[in-house]
Design an enzyme around this catalytic site. Structure first.
Site, short mmCIF file in Angstrom:
data_model
loop_
_atom_site.label_atom_id
_atom_site.label_comp_id
_atom_site.label_asym_id
_atom_site.label_seq_id
_atom_site.Cartn_x
_atom_site.Cartn_y
_atom_site.Cartn_z
N GLU A 65 24.85 78.13 34.25
CA GLU A 65 23.87 78.01 35.40
C GLU A 65 24.63 78.53 36.67
OE1 GLU A 65 22.12 74.25 35.42
OE2 GLU A 65 21.03 74.89 33.49
N GLU A 108 19.12 75.44 26.72
CA GLU A 108 18.99 74.15 27.22
C GLU A 108 17.64 73.69 27.50
OE1 GLU A 108 21.11 72.39 30.12
OE2 GLU A 108 22.88 73.32 29.60
N1 LIG Z 1 15.34 72.43 43.36
N2 LIG Z 1 15.90 72.09 42.26
N3 LIG Z 1 16.19 71.91 41.01
C1 LIG Z 1 16.77 71.33 40.08
C2 LIG Z 1 17.50 72.04 39.02
C3 LIG Z 1 18.46 71.26 38.23
C4 LIG Z 1 18.99 72.03 37.43
N4 LIG Z 1 19.94 71.46 36.62
C5 LIG Z 1 20.06 71.70 35.05
O1 LIG Z 1 19.25 72.60 34.92
C6 LIG Z 1 20.91 71.12 34.28
C7 LIG Z 1 21.37 71.88 33.38
C8 LIG Z 1 22.93 71.42 33.19
O2 LIG Z 1 23.43 72.55 32.31
C9 LIG Z 1 23.37 70.11 32.11
O3 LIG Z 1 24.65 70.05 32.25
C10 LIG Z 1 22.42 69.18 32.50
O4 LIG Z 1 23.00 67.69 32.10
C11 LIG Z 1 21.19 69.30 32.68
C12 LIG Z 1 20.12 68.28 32.79
O5 LIG Z 1 20.11 67.94 34.36
C13 LIG Z 1 20.55 70.45 33.22
#
Ligand SMILES: N=[N+]=NCCCCNC(=O)[C@@H]1[C@H]2[C@H](O)[C@@H](O)[C@H](O)[C@@H](CO)[C@@H]12
Length: 441
Positions: free
Chosen positions: A168, A352
């Site tokens: 990400e 994911e």
């Molecule tokens: N504007 N806005 N938007 C919010 C965007 C949030 C993006 N966060 C992710 O995708 C994280 C990804 C991560 O790899 C994991 O380590 C996290 O635990 C998950 C759950 O949170 C997801």
């Protein structure tokens, strides 16, 4: 249970579950160096309830039980990440023998259980010693990371099914340097512009170094959301499109077209690093696969009060998860087909997808969420997207970054007082899909 059958996905389709080192390992011992998440979470106000990853799920000690959960669930693969500070405590220089030993045993444990190791080299736990040297804001991180990637490949590469450089890049850059919500917590457009480039330069530099070592099955994992206007007004439509640029097109255009989108560059303005265009061939290095993390959609309205990125998020009307994200399965089908139609025909993996739910082991909403998003994967495959696999986020309840342990994404419940693992109904749904049986351990 799910409405889909394993055969619907084809016999070669891979099902897995995903985690990340800082979120589950704990194990701040045996030579592991400090990471920016150790310092960020130690700083009052940055993480809900003052939570830290000091213990987390104690995966550093309990990894055999966690691998058993994956095997018993019938999963084909495990997406995990290496902790850079555990392998190279100062970020550059000497490797930590006990860190190498830990991942040796972990990876061998996967192979012994028939689990394909899907590795991520960087899932946000940057060594603090490198932050002291500027971290992602210092262009030298490309060389530091490439050396780390080569070390990982030399020690473990022959046993890995797939390797992603970075998890990400939007979170590494924008969430962490523009919005300040993640470590290192900058709210600085100049830092955000430079890191938005450096993170992709670092990815491409590592790909080149790994190719020189003969490494195979190399990719990157990016997160996407369906960015939509909060109304039909021209200003809001432009806001939705700009957010699509910030969140999605910066990475897709950079990685697969070798250029950044003009609308986002216009917002970053003079803050981009000098001569960044000279790096774009490295940024867009050919890959073997591409990982897509998807959770939700977001609605955007024009915000004239802001000089740069004049937009603000608007709460949507759809059912939301416990972390407040709308449930919007269509967005997964849309992004998979968009990437396949407009960017690349590489093999795609949903690396994911999942939802936060209130505490408990009976989670029918999460079963429905997964069922709907698995349906979106099937729909995207039917529309020609070469989706080869799907990883649920996450195997375990874990440290949810700035939300601490309050937000639970696990297929398996973790009691943080006792470290007892308890499979949830959603785990059983995958187990039934993948093994045909609902065989409680
Ligand atoms: N504007 N806005 N938007 C919010 C965007 C949030 C993006 N966060 C992710 O995708 C994280 C990804 C991560 O790899 C994991 O380590 C996290 O635990 C998950 C759950 O949170 C997801």
């Amino acid at each position: 249970m799910f409405t889909h059958k394993r055969a619907d996905f084809g016999q070669d389709f891979i099902f897995g579950a995903a985690t990340a080192s800082y979120q589950i390992e704990g194990g701040q011992t045996d030579g592991r160096g400090s990471s920016i998440w150790d310092t960020f979470s130690a700083t009052p106000g940055n993480v809900r309830d003052g939570d830290t990853g000091r213990v987390a799920c104690d995966h550093y000690n309990r990894w055999p039980e966690d691998l058993d959960l994956l095997a018993d669930g019938g999963f084909d693969a495990y997406r995990f990440s290496f902790a850079w500070p555990r392998l190279i405590p100062e970020g550059t220089g000497a490797a930590n023998p006990k860190g190498i030993d830990f991942y040796d045993r972990l990876i061998d444990g996967m192979l012994e259980r028939g689990l394909k190791p899907f590795a991520t080299l960087y899932h946000w736990d940057l060594p603090s010693a490198l932050q002291d040297r500027g971290g992602w804001m210092n262009r030298d991180i490309a060389a530091w990371f490439a050396d780390y990637a080569v070390l990982v490949n030399s020690r473990f590469g022959d046993r890995l099914a797939a390797t992603a450089t970075i998890n990400e890049p939007w979170c590494v850059a924008y969430l962490s340097h523009m919005l300040g919500i993640h470590a290192p917590g900058y709210r600085d457009i100049r830092a955000a512009a430079r890191v938005s480039h450096n993170v992709l330069l670092t990815h491409g530099t590592a790909i080149a170094a790994l190719r020189a070592e003969g490494a195979k099955n190399l990719g990157i994992v990016c997160n996407f959301e369906s960015a939509q206007p909060a109304s039909d007004s021209p200003e809001d439509r432009e806001a939705g499109r700009l957010w699509d640029g910030v969140f999605n097109r910066w990475y897709l255009d950079g990685l697969f077209k070798g250029r950044y989108p003009d609308d986002v560059l216009a917002q970053f303005g003079p803050h981009m690093p000098q001569a960044y265009t000279d790096d774009m061939a490295v940024v867009s290095a050919p890959l073997d696969w591409f990982g897509i993390n998807y959770y939700s959609r977001s609605l955007w309205a024009h915000d004239p009060r802001r000089s740069a990125f004049p937009l603000r998020q608007v709460e949507g009307p759809l059912e939301k998860t416990a972390i407040g994200w709308e449930i919007y399965p269509q967005g997964l089908e849309d992004i998979l087909t968009r990437i396949s139609d407009d960017y690349t025909k590489l093999p795609l993996y949903v690396t994911e997808n999942g939802m936060a739910e209130v505490e408990g082991t009976d989670d029918p909403r999460r079963v429905a969420y997964y069922d709907a998003h698995l349906g979106s994967v099937l729909a995207a495959r039917q529309r020609g997207a070469d989706v080869r696999g799907y990883f649920g986020w996450s195997l375990l309840d874990n440290f949810e970054w700035a939300e601490g342990y309050d937000k639970r994404f696990g297929l398996v419940h973790v009691d943080y007082q006792t470290q007892k693992r308890t499979p949830k109904t959603s785990y059983r749904a995958f187990q039934t899909l993948l093994t045909g049986a609902n065989n409680p351990r």
